[in-house]
Design an enzyme around this catalytic site. Sequence first.
Site, mmCIF file in Angstrom:
data_model
loop_
_atom_site.group_PDB
_atom_site.id
_atom_site.type_symbol
_atom_site.label_atom_id
_atom_site.label_comp_id
_atom_site.label_asym_id
_atom_site.label_seq_id
_atom_site.Cartn_x
_atom_site.Cartn_y
_atom_site.Cartn_z
ATOM 1 N N LYS A 196 0.827 -1.218 0.000
ATOM 2 C CA LYS A 196 0.000 0.000 0.000
ATOM 3 C C LYS A 196 0.864 1.273 0.000
ATOM 4 O O LYS A 196 2.072 1.207 0.185
ATOM 5 C CB LYS A 196 -0.971 -0.031 1.176
HETATM 6 C C1 LIG Z 1 -5.565 -4.272 0.949
HETATM 7 C C2 LIG Z 1 -7.009 -4.055 1.026
HETATM 8 C C3 LIG Z 1 -7.758 -4.341 2.181
HETATM 9 C C4 LIG Z 1 -7.188 -5.094 3.338
HETATM 10 O O1 LIG Z 1 -6.092 -4.504 3.901
HETATM 11 P P1 LIG Z 1 -5.241 -5.324 4.970
HETATM 12 O O2 LIG Z 1 -4.496 -4.247 5.698
HETATM 13 O O3 LIG Z 1 -4.351 -6.235 4.194
HETATM 14 O O4 LIG Z 1 -6.180 -6.057 5.835
HETATM 15 C C5 LIG Z 1 -9.082 -3.977 2.222
HETATM 16 N N1 LIG Z 1 -9.685 -3.387 1.168
HETATM 17 C C6 LIG Z 1 -9.017 -3.127 0.039
HETATM 18 C C7 LIG Z 1 -9.739 -2.440 -1.081
HETATM 19 C C8 LIG Z 1 -7.668 -3.477 -0.084
HETATM 20 O O5 LIG Z 1 -7.016 -3.257 -1.230
#
Ligand SMILES: *Cc1c(COP(=O)(O)O)cnc(C)c1O
Length: 407
Positions: free
Chosen positions: A189
């Site tokens: 991210k």
């Molecule tokens: C990555 C992601 C999540 C989950 O994030 P985590 O921190 O890995 O639990 C939720 N929603 C979207 C749209 C994502 O891309």
Amino acid sequence: MTEFIRFHRPSIGDEEINEVVDTLRSGWLTSGPRVARFEQEFSKQVGARHALAVNSASAALHLALAGLKIGQGDEVITTPMTFCATVQAILHVGATPVLADIGADGNIDPEQIKKRITKRTKAIIPVHLAGLPCEMKVIWPLARLRGIHVIEDAAHAAGAHYEGRPIGAGPVGVATASDAVAFSFYATKNLTTGEGGMVTTHRPGFAKSLRMLSLHGTSHDAWDRYSEHGDWHYDVLAHGFKYNLSDIQAAIGIHQLRKLEQFIERRAFYANVYHDAFAGMDQVELPPDNPRCRHAWHLYILRLNLERLKIDREEFIRALQRKGIGTSVHFIPIPLHRFFAQLPLARDACPRALDLYPRIVSMPLYPAMTEEQVHYVTHCVRAVLEHSRRARFLALGHSCSDSARRV
Ligand SMILES: *Cc1c(COP(=O)(O)O)cnc(C)c1O
């Protein structure tokens, strides 16, 4: 070009590394002073009154739903174009996920939300896909008029702005804002702590209950007990979870947060290089943007115009792979997963998401890329697209034989 251009590489500098080492030497590893600092600086930067650091965005979404007491018999509306975690969180509290189809920008379409609202609808979870904010000024009043909660899935949107205000800040006059905003700090991210997340809110009472729920439903966290009371006593007040972030992770997050503006600028700059290179090509469509927003460019989702290509998405991906470029696909629409397909939600139609799906490819886009690598990607994409162009007469011939068959 010798080195493979991975789909993603995090940008971790000496600041993060030294802070982690200091944390390890400090004698305090779990949620403590660094988590407190990370929460404080994060809430300030996104303009939210309260921020609670958690161990993932999945946890943040689950906490927010549980904290709003959403459960069995309740319906929660979200988009089919999301990571499975959004829907899993709804199922974790026992609620029923309801899918509302996407609009031209790839985000949930407020008109489709309206069609999906029933007496049982308790919340809407819009997802800011790729870092492009949803039309919140339509979604907020639509929900508020009906007493429906809004939880933003901002897993892609750390650093994005909606109408001049950061995602997390809400509109001026927070009475109309979202109940909670969930951010992800997963390794790929915009801002990472390896694994981690943050949930922000403007409501002090709600912030308190989220904090309590994030630590087994107990009355105080370990750092509070240690720093303020020095005592051993706690009480369990609710059916809670173990969702807190560690100081080791917060050590990374503190420095990632300070670099976030720079990261977004670099992402936007590279996105523009891609735009310039692909704008003139009718074999592709550029990712949607919104002039009233600041796109966080977490993802650069190119849309292939398959009717103008001799190859499909899979062959496009493999051609780039052979040239040393990693790509990905965001996302496989929710109803196409086997587990979700057995749920009643599979009966919900999301034709636009299903139509878009075979056309999308996410290009590598991250601050750790060099400008040279970005240009190499544009060069390769253009070469593959040119080489795979379907000639006009072929396309016509194709449709002729189609209609011949129909007759
Ligand atoms: C990555 C992601 C999540 C989950 O994030 P985590 O921190 O890995 O639990 C939720 N929603 C979207 C749209 C994502 O891309």
